[in-house]
Design an enzyme around this catalytic site. Structure first.
Site, PDB file in Angstrom:
ATOM      1  CG  ASP A  57      -1.913   1.091   1.274  1.00  0.00           C
ATOM      2  OD1 ASP A  57      -2.747   1.139   0.354  1.00  0.00           O
ATOM      3  OD2 ASP A  57      -1.885   1.904   2.219  1.00  0.00           O
ATOM      4  CD  GLU A  94      -2.288   2.107  -3.419  1.00  0.00           C
ATOM      5  OE1 GLU A  94      -3.406   2.636  -3.553  1.00  0.00           O
ATOM      6  OE2 GLU A  94      -1.613   2.214  -2.377  1.00  0.00           O
TER       7      GLU A  94
END
Length: 536
Positions: free
Chosen positions: A198, A261
């Site tokens: 993330d 990401e």
């Protein structure tokens, strides 16, 4: 070929996939019960959004303990069972890792709150004194709206690029680096096949924390092209971290992978994350955001393939996820509309029929491209965004931090419908769901589509089967000339054609249609339709 270079990976958002106990929140036993659906669909792996202990300030992306399972999702034994069950079905398992920030309830941050300025405990996070006038240390804004700094009673401020309950870690601190390397090993030892990282572009901040006055969205392209990068995104120091992580993963059997990401543009900057000694994949958000025009699609596909090839990596394609409007609705907005952060009942509504038509065409175009692809749960059913979700039901911190100015991401996170006539459309055994489901979900439930020719589910099953049989993910793209408003290319023996124009496009003589996103008549391909054809 290594499995991840051409894999199709399916994202499960645990809160919304399947609820085993009727509390209205999806859980790990629910996911286990539906793994057969993923195997039948034909994907290669499943990526799970966070299921760790969390106060849920940001739906689990505020992690309080990286080595356990939140009771709302089950127990650690359920995670072990899920991994084993997936492997028994031939599915690999990727879990989310959230290293940019922890929860404010994490023991480290609680210790920092109790400690003095300048302490070891505070050095694990980004604490600073304010300016002389009493204002925050710099001008940074949260991605979710409002200041990116919160002040403690002792006067110091802490950085949170997202919600105030998500304090940013200090990745210059050796304790932080060692802790996450140990977390990687904890889950690798339990059998996971990789990690989706993330905010992979956000861990390292510019040392001087320089002011930044442009909007704080999670992209690195907010300045003019070729201009300075924002001081909180895509700093070169992140790459040293991922090189260390790659060595850890390479020490395990079975080709474990790292997926970034990273909202990074241009494509050349993104490619740096997938150099041979760093990550294996990086989501192609420039592709996700490309306009529904032939020129835009050709351009982003060409740039992406060239940038990835330059570092020997596959391109990783994606159209939807838990942070963006589902592409079945996004593509129903007028072409050229900037991607909004959610759609509410008072906003201009997408054309549902047009959006689904284009979404099916976009999916066939994407799945024919060389490289890896990601699917978001429910897109195989053609699920739209819930664009009329009551404001009283919203839970995204973006909604609250912007005082309703930004609708946020709840609309794409609504629980999946499995059975049209069951409570909560089969999401769980009760009629409870943590976000309300729109009535159209009944029509789109899985049991209304399985075995139905022309259904979106049947289209996905056929596309994934042909992609595998024809080796499209491992293939090579060659552009085929034609009208400006048509995208056409070959991948091996397959001709792929998408018609973006207002008039029908023609397939070549002798073309045998193997699959099309909508019915075609002979060689005539209607507007907003993708065809896979074999040339005789």
């Amino acid at each position: 070929m290594k499995w991840w270079r051409d894999a199709v990976i399916y994202q499960v958002y645990p809160r919304s996939f399947a609820d085993s106990d009727g509390d209205g929140i999806g859980d790990l036993p629910g996911i286990i019960s539906r793994l057969g659906h993923l195997a039948a669909l034909g994907v290669d792996a499943v990526w799970l959004s966070p299921f760790y202990p969390s106060p849920q300030a940001d739906a689990g992306y505020d992690v309080a303990d990286y080595r356990d399972v939140d009771p709302i999702f089950g127990r650690l034994a359920d995670a072990d069972k899920l991994i084993a069950s997936a492997h028994s079905l031939g599915l690999r398992v990727i879990v989310d890792l959230v290293p940019n920030h922890t929860s404010a309830q994490h023991p480290w941050f609680q210790a920092a709150l109790a400690a003095a300025p300048g302490s070891r405990e505070r050095d694990r996070y980004v604490f600073r004194d304010g300016r002389a006038d009493g204002s925050p240390p710099n001008s940074w804004q949260s991605v979710f709206g409002g200041d990116a700094w919160s002040q403690l009673p002792d006067g110091q401020w802490y950085l949170h690029l997202f919600d105030a309950g998500q304090p940013d870690l200090n990745w210059d601190n050796p304790e932080v680096r060692a802790e996450f390397e140990d977390i990687l090993r904890f889950w690798l030892d339990r059998g996971v096949d990789g990690f989706r990282v993330d905010v992979a572009h956000g861990l390292v901040k510019q040392a001087d924390l320089a002011d930044w006055h442009l909007p704080m969205v999670p992209l690195t392209s907010e300045g003019t092209e070729g201009g300075p990068r924002p001081p909180m995104w895509d700093q070169d120091g992140v790459h040293e971290i991922y090189r260390r992580w790659r060595k850890i993963l390479d020490g395990y059997e079975g080709e474990r992978i790292l997926v970034a990401e990273a909202w990074v543009q241009p494509a050349e900057r993104l490619a740096a994350y997938v150099r041979p000694d760093e990550m294996h994949q990086a989501f192609n958000f420039e592709y996700l955001e490309a306009s529904w025009t032939a020129a835009a699609q050709r351009s982003v596909i060409s740039r992406s393939l060239a940038a990835s090839a330059a570092v020997g990596a596959p391109t990783t394609w994606v159209l939807s996820n838990h942070d963006v409007i589902r592409h079945a609705s996004r593509l129903g907005l007028p072409v050229g509309t900037p991607r909004p952060n959610g759609i509410g009942a008072g906003d201009k509504q997408p054309d549902a029929g047009l959006g689904l038509r284009r979404a099916r065409a976009a999916t066939l175009l994407m799945l024919a491209l060389p490289g890896s692809a990601y699917l978001y749960q429910g897109e195989e059913l053609g699920l739209p965004e819930h664009t009329t979700l009551p404001d009283s039901s919203r839970q995204d911190p973006t909604w609250f931090r912007t005082h309703g100015a930004s609708v946020g991401r709840d609309g794409c996170r609504v629980p999946v419908p499995w059975e049209a006539d069951a409570p909560s459309y089969g999401f769980g055994p009760s009629d409870r769901s943590w976000l309300p489901q729109p009535a159209v979900f009944g029509e789109l439930a899985l049991d209304r589509q399985v075995g139905v020719p022309g259904s979106t589910y049947s289209l996905y099953v056929s596309a994934l089967r042909l992609r595998r049989e024809l080796g499209l993910g491992a293939g090579e793209l060659a552009w085929v000339g034609g009208p400006d408003d048509v995208v056409a290319f070959s991948n091996g023996d397959l001709l792929v054609l998408t018609n973006f124009g207002s008039a029908a496009a023609e397939l070549p003589e002798g073309a045998e249609v193997l699959l099309s996103s909508e019915p075609v008549n002979g060689r005539s391909v209607p507007t907003d339709v993708t065809v896979w054809a074999r040339l005789s």
